[in-house]
Design a protein around this motif. Structure first.
Motif, PDB file in Angstrom:
ATOM      1  N   ARG A  40       0.698  -1.180   0.062  1.00  0.00           N
ATOM      2  CA  ARG A  40      -0.214   0.002  -0.240  1.00  0.00           C
ATOM      3  C   ARG A  40       0.912   1.267   0.033  1.00  0.00           C
ATOM      4  NH1 ARG A  40      -3.700  -0.250   4.974  1.00  0.00           N
ATOM      5  NH2 ARG A  40      -1.810  -1.051   5.855  1.00  0.00           N
ATOM      6  N   ARG A  41       2.153   1.239   0.496  1.00  0.00           N
ATOM      7  CA  ARG A  41       2.785   2.462   0.612  1.00  0.00           C
ATOM      8  C   ARG A  41       3.832   2.503  -0.566  1.00  0.00           C
ATOM      9  NH1 ARG A  41       4.916   1.333   6.981  1.00  0.00           N
ATOM     10  NH2 ARG A  41       5.402  -0.633   5.853  1.00  0.00           N
ATOM     11  N   LYS A  42       3.442   3.231  -1.322  1.00  0.00           N
ATOM     12  CA  LYS A  42       4.070   3.362  -2.622  1.00  0.00           C
ATOM     13  C   LYS A  42       5.633   4.045  -2.456  1.00  0.00           C
ATOM     14  CE  LYS A  42       4.185   3.031  -7.263  1.00  0.00           C
ATOM     15  NZ  LYS A  42       5.471   4.154  -7.548  1.00  0.00           N
ATOM     16  N   ALA A  64       1.577   0.224  -6.171  1.00  0.00           N
ATOM     17  CA  ALA A  64       0.645   0.477  -5.021  1.00  0.00           C
ATOM     18  C   ALA A  64      -0.444  -0.635  -5.282  1.00  0.00           C
ATOM     19  CB  ALA A  64      -0.025   1.860  -5.029  1.00  0.00           C
ATOM     20  N   CYS A  65      -0.736  -1.156  -4.183  1.00  0.00           N
ATOM     21  CA  CYS A  65      -1.698  -2.421  -4.003  1.00  0.00           C
ATOM     22  C   CYS A  65      -2.212  -2.657  -2.740  1.00  0.00           C
ATOM     23  CB  CYS A  65      -1.029  -3.744  -4.742  1.00  0.00           C
ATOM     24  SG  CYS A  65      -2.345  -4.933  -4.880  1.00  0.00           S
ATOM     25  N   ASP A  66      -3.260  -2.634  -2.351  1.00  0.00           N
ATOM     26  CA  ASP A  66      -4.140  -3.206  -1.165  1.00  0.00           C
ATOM     27  C   ASP A  66      -4.706  -4.808  -1.536  1.00  0.00           C
ATOM     28  OD1 ASP A  66      -5.477  -3.791   1.089  1.00  0.00           O
ATOM     29  OD2 ASP A  66      -6.647  -2.018   1.208  1.00  0.00           O
ATOM     30  N   ASN A  72      -8.610  -3.750  -6.827  1.00  0.00           N
ATOM     31  CA  ASN A  72      -7.146  -3.018  -6.785  1.00  0.00           C
ATOM     32  C   ASN A  72      -6.028  -4.213  -7.135  1.00  0.00           C
ATOM     33  OD1 ASN A  72      -4.848  -2.088  -4.537  1.00  0.00           O
ATOM     34  ND2 ASN A  72      -5.709  -0.438  -5.899  1.00  0.00           N
ATOM     35  N   THR A  73      -6.329  -5.503  -6.554  1.00  0.00           N
ATOM     36  CA  THR A  73      -5.304  -6.124  -6.721  1.00  0.00           C
ATOM     37  C   THR A  73      -5.169  -6.860  -8.146  1.00  0.00           C
ATOM     38  OG1 THR A  73      -5.605  -7.265  -4.428  1.00  0.00           O
ATOM     39  CG2 THR A  73      -4.321  -8.534  -6.060  1.00  0.00           C
TER      40      THR A  73
END
Length: 258
Positions: A40-42, A64-66, A72-73
């Motif tokens: 999540r933390r780019k 960036a991905c949650d 989002n994935t």
């Protein structure tokens, strides 16, 4: 000598912004893999990408991905495939851990643990496995925990959602292995003991009484050191582990045997 040669392979690592995920990303890159870092933390990912790419031959890419969010994935996997054209190795490392018992935790806590620790693996695998099946090759490594096998009696260490979801990772690993090994896709899990990470450094590592108890109980008499999880991860991802599937390996200094 070539067991850990990943030249020409593309490895995706989730939860790669810090701790064990960042260490694994460095390990894969050092052994020749092109790495895609998801978290999540780019900004933290970008710093690690710069570090890896500055080394001879290192190739890293961040998205960036949650993983708790399926859409989002899916979008993140599409970006990786557009960048590298394939994915050979998937390390599902993203996870959350927080204290609480069945008496104290609310539904939001349970849902968050399930969404990240279990559904996060489901989401990445859902969109990465089809490409692996098409090419008849894949290595999937899921990070579970020693707390999938053993639990803690002291109330201060109760983490029932963590116990449940990490045990679920082992069950999911076995189910996936039974289904996909026939397509050349192995699935295995690693169960780390205590390592110093961003998740533990401000909690367990600051609890002097806990560390004293852990060191007294653990046959190794210490927590895991930085980088000590890399070799087991690289083994499961290697060509030499093509006939190893559906297994889980405890990397815990022997804690689970006492």
């Amino acid at each position: 000598m070539n067991l850990f040669n990943f030249s020409g392979k593309v490895a995706v690592i989730t939860g790669a912004s810090s701790g064990l995920g960042a260490d694994a990303a460095r390990g894969f890159a050092e052994h020749g893999a092109d790495v895609a870092l998801l978290a999540r933390r780019k900004e933290k990912l970008d710093s690690l990408v710069e570090e890896i790419n500055q080394k001879d031959g290192g190739r890293a890419f961040a998205v960036a991905c949650d993983v708790a969010d399926e859409k989002n994935t899916q979008a993140a996997v599409d970006v990786v495939l557009n960048h590298y054209s394939k994915i050979d190795i998937l390390l599902n490392n993203a996870g959350v851990a927080f204290g609480g018992s069945v008496e104290s935790m609310n539904d939001a806590d349970w849902d968050r643990a399930i969404d990240v620790n279990l559904k996060g693996i489901i989401h990445t695998c859902k969109y990465i496995i089809p490409g692996m099946r098409e090419r008849k090759y894949g290595r999937i490594i899921n990070i579970a925990s020693v707390n999938a096998i053993i639990a803690d009696k002291p109330a201060a260490l109760w983490r029932h959602a963590y116990n449940m979801t990490k045990a679920g990772v082992i069950g999911l690993t076995k189910g996936m292995a039974a289904s996909y090994t026939q397509y050349g896709i192995t699935t295995n899990a690693i169960c780390p003991g205590l390592f110093e990470t961003e998740m533990t450094e401000n909690t367990l590592f600051k609890a002097t009484d806990f560390l004293h108890m852990y060191n007294a109980l653990c046959p190794a008499s210490r927590p895991g050191a930085k980088g000590e999880l890399n070799a087991p991860i690289l083994f499961f991802a290697s060509e030499g582990a093509g006939y190893v599937s559906g297994q889980y390996l405890l990397v815990d200094g022997g804690l689970s045997i006492v």
